[in-house]
Design a protein around this motif. Structure first.
Motif, PDB file in Angstrom:
ATOM      1  N   TRP A  81     -68.544   3.351  58.706  1.00 41.51           N
ATOM      2  CA  TRP A  81     -68.624   3.193  60.157  1.00 41.51           C
ATOM      3  C   TRP A  81     -70.089   3.120  60.608  1.00 41.51           C
ATOM      4  O   TRP A  81     -70.457   2.289  61.437  1.00 41.51           O
ATOM      5  CB  TRP A  81     -67.899   4.360  60.834  1.00 41.51           C
ATOM      6  CG  TRP A  81     -67.964   4.329  62.336  1.00 41.51           C
ATOM      7  CD1 TRP A  81     -67.164   3.622  63.176  1.00 41.51           C
ATOM      8  CD2 TRP A  81     -68.904   5.017  63.165  1.00 41.51           C
ATOM      9  NE1 TRP A  81     -67.533   3.829  64.485  1.00 41.51           N
ATOM     10  CE2 TRP A  81     -68.590   4.681  64.515  1.00 41.51           C
ATOM     11  CE3 TRP A  81     -69.962   5.898  62.917  1.00 41.51           C
ATOM     12  CZ2 TRP A  81     -69.316   5.188  65.593  1.00 41.51           C
ATOM     13  CZ3 TRP A  81     -70.680   6.393  63.985  1.00 41.51           C
ATOM     14  CH2 TRP A  81     -70.365   6.042  65.313  1.00 41.51           C
ATOM     15  N   ILE A  82     -70.915   3.990  60.031  1.00 39.88           N
ATOM     16  CA  ILE A  82     -72.340   4.004  60.388  1.00 39.88           C
ATOM     17  C   ILE A  82     -72.985   2.672  60.024  1.00 39.88           C
ATOM     18  O   ILE A  82     -73.796   2.126  60.780  1.00 39.88           O
ATOM     19  CB  ILE A  82     -73.050   5.194  59.705  1.00 39.88           C
ATOM     20  CG1 ILE A  82     -72.648   6.493  60.407  1.00 39.88           C
ATOM     21  CG2 ILE A  82     -74.571   5.024  59.738  1.00 39.88           C
ATOM     22  CD1 ILE A  82     -73.067   7.752  59.679  1.00 39.88           C
ATOM     23  N   GLU A  83     -72.585   2.145  58.876  1.00 40.98           N
ATOM     24  CA  GLU A  83     -73.081   0.832  58.454  1.00 40.98           C
ATOM     25  C   GLU A  83     -72.728  -0.225  59.498  1.00 40.98           C
ATOM     26  O   GLU A  83     -73.550  -1.070  59.854  1.00 40.98           O
ATOM     27  CB  GLU A  83     -72.392   0.472  57.138  1.00 40.98           C
ATOM     28  CG  GLU A  83     -73.254  -0.236  56.143  1.00 40.98           C
ATOM     29  CD  GLU A  83     -72.485  -0.359  54.846  1.00 40.98           C
ATOM     30  OE1 GLU A  83     -71.619  -1.249  54.765  1.00 40.98           O
ATOM     31  OE2 GLU A  83     -72.724   0.462  53.930  1.00 40.98           O
ATOM     32  N   ASP A  84     -71.506  -0.135  59.993  1.00 34.93           N
ATOM     33  CA  ASP A  84     -71.067  -1.077  61.030  1.00 34.93           C
ATOM     34  C   ASP A  84     -71.855  -0.906  62.318  1.00 34.93           C
ATOM     35  O   ASP A  84     -72.122  -1.862  63.040  1.00 34.93           O
ATOM     36  CB  ASP A  84     -69.566  -0.891  61.311  1.00 34.93           C
ATOM     37  CG  ASP A  84     -68.710  -1.447  60.171  1.00 34.93           C
ATOM     38  OD1 ASP A  84     -69.287  -2.102  59.277  1.00 34.93           O
ATOM     39  OD2 ASP A  84     -67.487  -1.218  60.185  1.00 34.93           O
ATOM     40  N   VAL A  85     -72.218   0.337  62.615  1.00 32.33           N
ATOM     41  CA  VAL A  85     -73.026   0.591  63.817  1.00 32.33           C
ATOM     42  C   VAL A  85     -74.412   0.000  63.625  1.00 32.33           C
ATOM     43  O   VAL A  85     -74.930  -0.734  64.476  1.00 32.33           O
ATOM     44  CB  VAL A  85     -73.147   2.108  64.097  1.00 32.33           C
ATOM     45  CG1 VAL A  85     -74.159   2.361  65.220  1.00 32.33           C
ATOM     46  CG2 VAL A  85     -71.794   2.708  64.457  1.00 32.33           C
ATOM     47  N   LEU A  86     -75.008   0.271  62.470  1.00 37.11           N
ATOM     48  CA  LEU A  86     -76.380  -0.174  62.240  1.00 37.11           C
ATOM     49  C   LEU A  86     -76.462  -1.696  62.156  1.00 37.11           C
ATOM     50  O   LEU A  86     -77.467  -2.293  62.527  1.00 37.11           O
ATOM     51  CB  LEU A  86     -76.951   0.475  60.974  1.00 37.11           C
ATOM     52  CG  LEU A  86     -77.089   2.009  61.051  1.00 37.11           C
ATOM     53  CD1 LEU A  86     -77.697   2.551  59.765  1.00 37.11           C
ATOM     54  CD2 LEU A  86     -77.932   2.446  62.244  1.00 37.11           C
ATOM     55  N   SER A  87     -75.381  -2.328  61.667  1.00 37.03           N
ATOM     56  CA  SER A  87     -75.390  -3.783  61.568  1.00 37.03           C
ATOM     57  C   SER A  87     -74.993  -4.414  62.903  1.00 37.03           C
ATOM     58  O   SER A  87     -75.031  -5.625  63.060  1.00 37.03           O
ATOM     59  CB  SER A  87     -74.417  -4.227  60.479  1.00 37.03           C
ATOM     60  OG  SER A  87     -73.095  -3.995  60.926  1.00 37.03           O
ATOM     61  N   GLY A  88     -74.567  -3.594  63.854  1.00 39.24           N
ATOM     62  CA  GLY A  88     -74.192  -4.123  65.163  1.00 39.24           C
ATOM     63  C   GLY A  88     -72.726  -4.510  65.267  1.00 39.24           C
ATOM     64  O   GLY A  88     -72.269  -4.975  66.309  1.00 39.24           O
ATOM     65  N   ARG A  89     -71.958  -4.378  64.162  1.00 37.89           N
ATOM     66  CA  ARG A  89     -70.540  -4.733  64.229  1.00 37.89           C
ATOM     67  C   ARG A  89     -69.792  -3.796  65.177  1.00 37.89           C
ATOM     68  O   ARG A  89     -68.877  -4.202  65.871  1.00 37.89           O
ATOM     69  CB  ARG A  89     -69.897  -4.691  62.834  1.00 37.89           C
ATOM     70  CG  ARG A  89     -70.067  -5.976  62.041  1.00 37.89           C
ATOM     71  CD  ARG A  89     -69.107  -6.003  60.866  1.00 37.89           C
ATOM     72  NE  ARG A  89     -69.377  -4.932  59.913  1.00 37.89           N
ATOM     73  CZ  ARG A  89     -70.229  -5.028  58.887  1.00 37.89           C
ATOM     74  NH1 ARG A  89     -70.872  -6.162  58.675  1.00 37.89           N
ATOM     75  NH2 ARG A  89     -70.427  -4.028  58.071  1.00 37.89           N
ATOM     76  N   VAL A  90     -70.185  -2.526  65.157  1.00 34.77           N
ATOM     77  CA  VAL A  90     -69.651  -1.599  66.161  1.00 34.77           C
ATOM     78  C   VAL A  90     -70.755  -1.395  67.186  1.00 34.77           C
ATOM     79  O   VAL A  90     -71.866  -0.987  66.832  1.00 34.77           O
ATOM     80  CB  VAL A  90     -69.278  -0.238  65.526  1.00 34.77           C
ATOM     81  CG1 VAL A  90     -69.025   0.800  66.615  1.00 34.77           C
ATOM     82  CG2 VAL A  90     -68.061  -0.373  64.641  1.00 34.77           C
ATOM     83  N   ASN A  91     -70.468  -1.736  68.440  1.00 37.67           N
ATOM     84  CA  ASN A  91     -71.485  -1.545  69.477  1.00 37.67           C
ATOM     85  C   ASN A  91     -70.835  -1.321  70.826  1.00 37.67           C
ATOM     86  O   ASN A  91     -69.633  -1.548  70.995  1.00 37.67           O
ATOM     87  CB  ASN A  91     -72.448  -2.735  69.520  1.00 37.67           C
ATOM     88  CG  ASN A  91     -71.735  -4.010  69.893  1.00 37.67           C
ATOM     89  OD1 ASN A  91     -71.264  -4.157  71.017  1.00 37.67           O
ATOM     90  ND2 ASN A  91     -71.620  -4.928  68.929  1.00 37.67           N
ATOM     91  N   THR A  92     -71.622  -0.867  71.773  1.00 36.34           N
ATOM     92  CA  THR A  92     -71.041  -0.484  73.065  1.00 36.34           C
ATOM     93  C   THR A  92     -70.662  -1.695  73.904  1.00 36.34           C
ATOM     94  O   THR A  92     -69.894  -1.580  74.843  1.00 36.34           O
ATOM     95  CB  THR A  92     -72.023   0.389  73.872  1.00 36.34           C
ATOM     96  OG1 THR A  92     -73.254  -0.338  74.028  1.00 36.34           O
ATOM     97  CG2 THR A  92     -72.300   1.697  73.158  1.00 36.34           C
ATOM     98  N   GLU A  93     -71.179  -2.884  73.562  1.00 33.76           N
ATOM     99  CA  GLU A  93     -70.891  -4.061  74.390  1.00 33.76           C
ATOM    100  C   GLU A  93     -69.526  -4.666  74.061  1.00 33.76           C
ATOM    101  O   GLU A  93     -68.764  -5.006  74.953  1.00 33.76           O
ATOM    102  CB  GLU A  93     -71.999  -5.111  74.242  1.00 33.76           C
ATOM    103  CG  GLU A  93     -73.408  -4.560  74.473  1.00 33.76           C
ATOM    104  CD  GLU A  93     -73.524  -3.699  75.740  1.00 33.76           C
ATOM    105  OE1 GLU A  93     -73.089  -4.151  76.809  1.00 33.76           O
ATOM    106  OE2 GLU A  93     -74.041  -2.555  75.638  1.00 33.76           O
ATOM    107  N   ASP A  94     -69.200  -4.773  72.763  1.00 37.05           N
ATOM    108  CA  ASP A  94     -67.886  -5.301  72.362  1.00 37.05           C
ATOM    109  C   ASP A  94     -66.774  -4.531  73.030  1.00 37.05           C
ATOM    110  O   ASP A  94     -65.772  -5.085  73.468  1.00 37.05           O
ATOM    111  CB  ASP A  94     -67.690  -5.176  70.838  1.00 37.05           C
ATOM    112  CG  ASP A  94     -68.473  -6.249  70.105  1.00 37.05           C
ATOM    113  OD1 ASP A  94     -69.173  -7.024  70.798  1.00 37.05           O
ATOM    114  OD2 ASP A  94     -68.390  -6.302  68.865  1.00 37.05           O
ATOM    115  N   ASP A  95     -66.976  -3.267  73.098  1.00 35.85           N
ATOM    116  CA  ASP A  95     -66.003  -2.370  73.695  1.00 35.85           C
ATOM    117  C   ASP A  95     -65.656  -2.827  75.107  1.00 35.85           C
ATOM    118  O   ASP A  95     -64.502  -2.822  75.510  1.00 35.85           O
ATOM    119  CB  ASP A  95     -66.633  -0.967  73.706  1.00 35.85           C
ATOM    120  CG  ASP A  95     -65.815   0.027  74.467  1.00 35.85           C
ATOM    121  OD1 ASP A  95     -66.302   0.451  75.512  1.00 35.85           O
ATOM    122  OD2 ASP A  95     -64.703   0.342  74.024  1.00 35.85           O
TER     123      ASP A  95
END
Lengths: 387, 387
Positions: A341-355
């Motif tokens: 999950w952290i990897e996804d955050v750091l790569s931008g795959r998980v971010n506050t804008e997609d949400d």
């Protein structure tokens, strides 16, 4: 404006209420009415700097005309008065510097941020960027002066660089020295070696090069200062929060005294240890128990249940956030799942804008950690395979 | 009287000062000016009890004529108002009961101690005997309501006794239940078994008998409640202090975040584990970091340096005390040495009164733990030989 001054009372104590008890040993201090906080001006600031080991100056806006704001101002003074009284024997001076009336003094002393508190110690200035309550301020100042108690004699010349470097970081980073062989052996510390322990790491980093100059130590510590896992503390909470990673923080809420919180924290530590060399990663751990008055604010702002551990990404400019779905009561994520999950955050795959985009379509667009199903993970998502 | 109301400000916060920051996510609550605290009287108390899940009543003396005391009174109200606002969504009512004007209501509700805060929950009353600051009160109330969140469904009948017993002790003692086999296995917990974990103990005590009734559990917990090593906490500090052992407390000061403090605490835990079955022994551990405003008061009252770990005996009626000499910087006492000293305390050989007699003759009449000399131990002293 009444709104404002009441907000100042958030940590206010009514301890006297209980002092009718016949038992002794827990008496909170009563202000004795003596003025200890100086009105600093051009005539007295040099004398004040000379007179005290530590001088603590509150840089403030001029006394407002508005009554509500005046009360707030008086309360600031009272916090300083009580702190001054409590620390009376510690040779600490306290003063107020008016940003308008005393603008020249402020300039000479290098005071910049109105509303900040500056601590002068020898030729150093320490800015206090924490919760300005008497509790937190007293603890902070005791930490600053405690450092002075650590002076050892005789001091070997190699130790001087270490001691001087320590001055730059105290009280936020603690420096310890030992002249005892058995202690050194226990710590696997070699003669004249400096080890840097990042919070929550088991193994220290050894500072390269010997002999180490003051600048070697300062540079190393500056570079490694932002820990992979750092705890939010009242004494420097605003400083920590301002030290964001490109506008975001990875925030983990975990109550250390709660079994789930404790377990989650252990997982976080594992993740931090595995990733200690990743300069991109710094997780802010918040123990809600340390900030009771912020708990419901966080719950509302982030739409979270803080009775359970949580981890998410917070955009610090608008407090927009997205949180890992751990609503499954059975199990916390494993260290590996958390790293993904952290990897996804750091790569931008998980971010506050997609949400924001998907918020209306799905309930938990960013969650993929569920116990029984693998489908919940987006099948199109590539695995980096570098774990 | 100004002295008095200022003392109330000890934990006062000026967090607004820093809110000019552009970053979001750490906003302390501002009072919105809305009155939420009820003036409880004969007409409205029943309705209030019915309306809220939790009703929090402050039992106070009549509004004083003196202006200084009036301010103190207003501050009490403000602490309650802010607490009420922060917890607005949690269905908690707040009220004030005047000991004179509302004496009948007070009698009906069983309020006894003026200056105390009573929490009504279902048919229970919980007296709050901690530091009356908004911080501590919010945390306490969140703990009380958190308990409600733990309700599990469906609830087996055996679990009911457990759940009802838990109501008697919450939030001071936490009760957990698991319906998960793997968790139970991990905790070596058998079906319908109740384990009691005393603070700092590794092994739990298993409650005897099965099936356990509510009273079985209540009796066992009541009997084992006073831990061999207990930490002083803001939420029930006065209650803990009043629970002395024949007028004395064995008090240990240790900062958990300080290396020496940490090490000393580990030794204390060892001692507590070795002596967990001794009902005579209960050591109050105080982490000075938790009580910054009391630190200098303790240093003066007990004539101690709290930058170092300390252990001593405090007479709670006059705060007279005697402390183990650990001034030797090299080593902390071993668990065995500490146990010898504790034995001397429990047998009365070390006590606060002897100290008064010898104070003028010797520097450290009660110390015998020094590293290099055995003579410092009184040769006439008998060894009980029961360790």
């Amino acid at each position: 404006m009444l709104q404002i001054w009441l907000s100042l009372l958030s940590g206010l104590c009514l301890r006297l209420v209980f002092l009718c008890s016949a038992e002794e040993g827990l008496e909170f201090p009563n202000f004795d009415g003596k003025d200890r906080v100086l009105d600093i001006n051009e005539r007295n600031y040099k004398k004040a700097l000379k007179r005290y080991d530590l001088l603590c100056l509150f840089y403030h806006e001029p006394l407002p005309a508005n009554k509500g704001l005046q009360k707030r101002f008086q309360m600031t003074e009272l916090v300083l008065e009580l702190t001054a009284q409590v620390l009376e024997d510690k040779d600490i001076g306290f003063g107020m510097v008016d940003s308008q009336k005393d603008s020249k003094v402020a300039k000479k002393l290098g005071l910049e941020e109105v509303g900040s508190l500056y601590v002068f110690k020898d030729d150093r200035v320490i800015e206090f960027d924490g919760e300005l309550s008497a509790d937190t301020l007293v603890e902070f100042l005791l930490d600053v002066i405690c450092h002075q108690c650590l002076s050892v004699s005789p001091v070997p010349s190699d130790f001087k660089a270490f001691q001087e470097a320590s001055e730059r970081f105290q009280p936020y980073i603690k420096f310890f020295a030992t002249f005892d062989k058995s202690v050194a052996k226990h710590l696997s510390l070699k003669m004249n070696e400096v080890n840097f322990y990042e919070p929550f790491m088991e193994e220290p980093a050894i500072l390269p090069g010997r002999p180490l100059s003051e600048m070697d130590i300062v540079e190393f510590v500056t570079q490694h200062r932002r820990a992979t896992l750092r705890k939010l503390r009242a004494e420097n909470m605003f400083e920590t929060w301002e030290d964001d990673m490109d506008g975001i923080h990875i925030v983990a809420f975990a109550e250390e005294e709660d079994p789930d919180g404790y377990e989650f924290l252990e997982i976080l530590k594992d993740v931090a240890r595995d990733n200690t060399n990743n300069p991109e990663l710094s997780i802010v751990w918040i123990d809600p128990d340390d900030f009771p008055l912020l708990t419901t604010y966080w719950e509302k702002t982030f739409k979270l249940d803080l009775f359970r551990p949580q981890i998410g990404v917070v955009n610090v400019t608008d407090a927009d956030s997205v949180w890992l779905d751990m609503s499954n009561d059975e199990d916390l994520p494993t260290a590996e799942e958390l790293e993904d999950w952290i990897e996804d955050v750091l790569s931008g795959r998980v971010n506050t804008e997609d949400d924001d985009e998907f918020a209306d379509d799905q309930d938990n667009p960013d969650s993929y950690i569920t116990e029984d199903s693998d489908e919940s993970r987006d099948p199109d998502e590539e695995d980096d395979g570098d774990d």
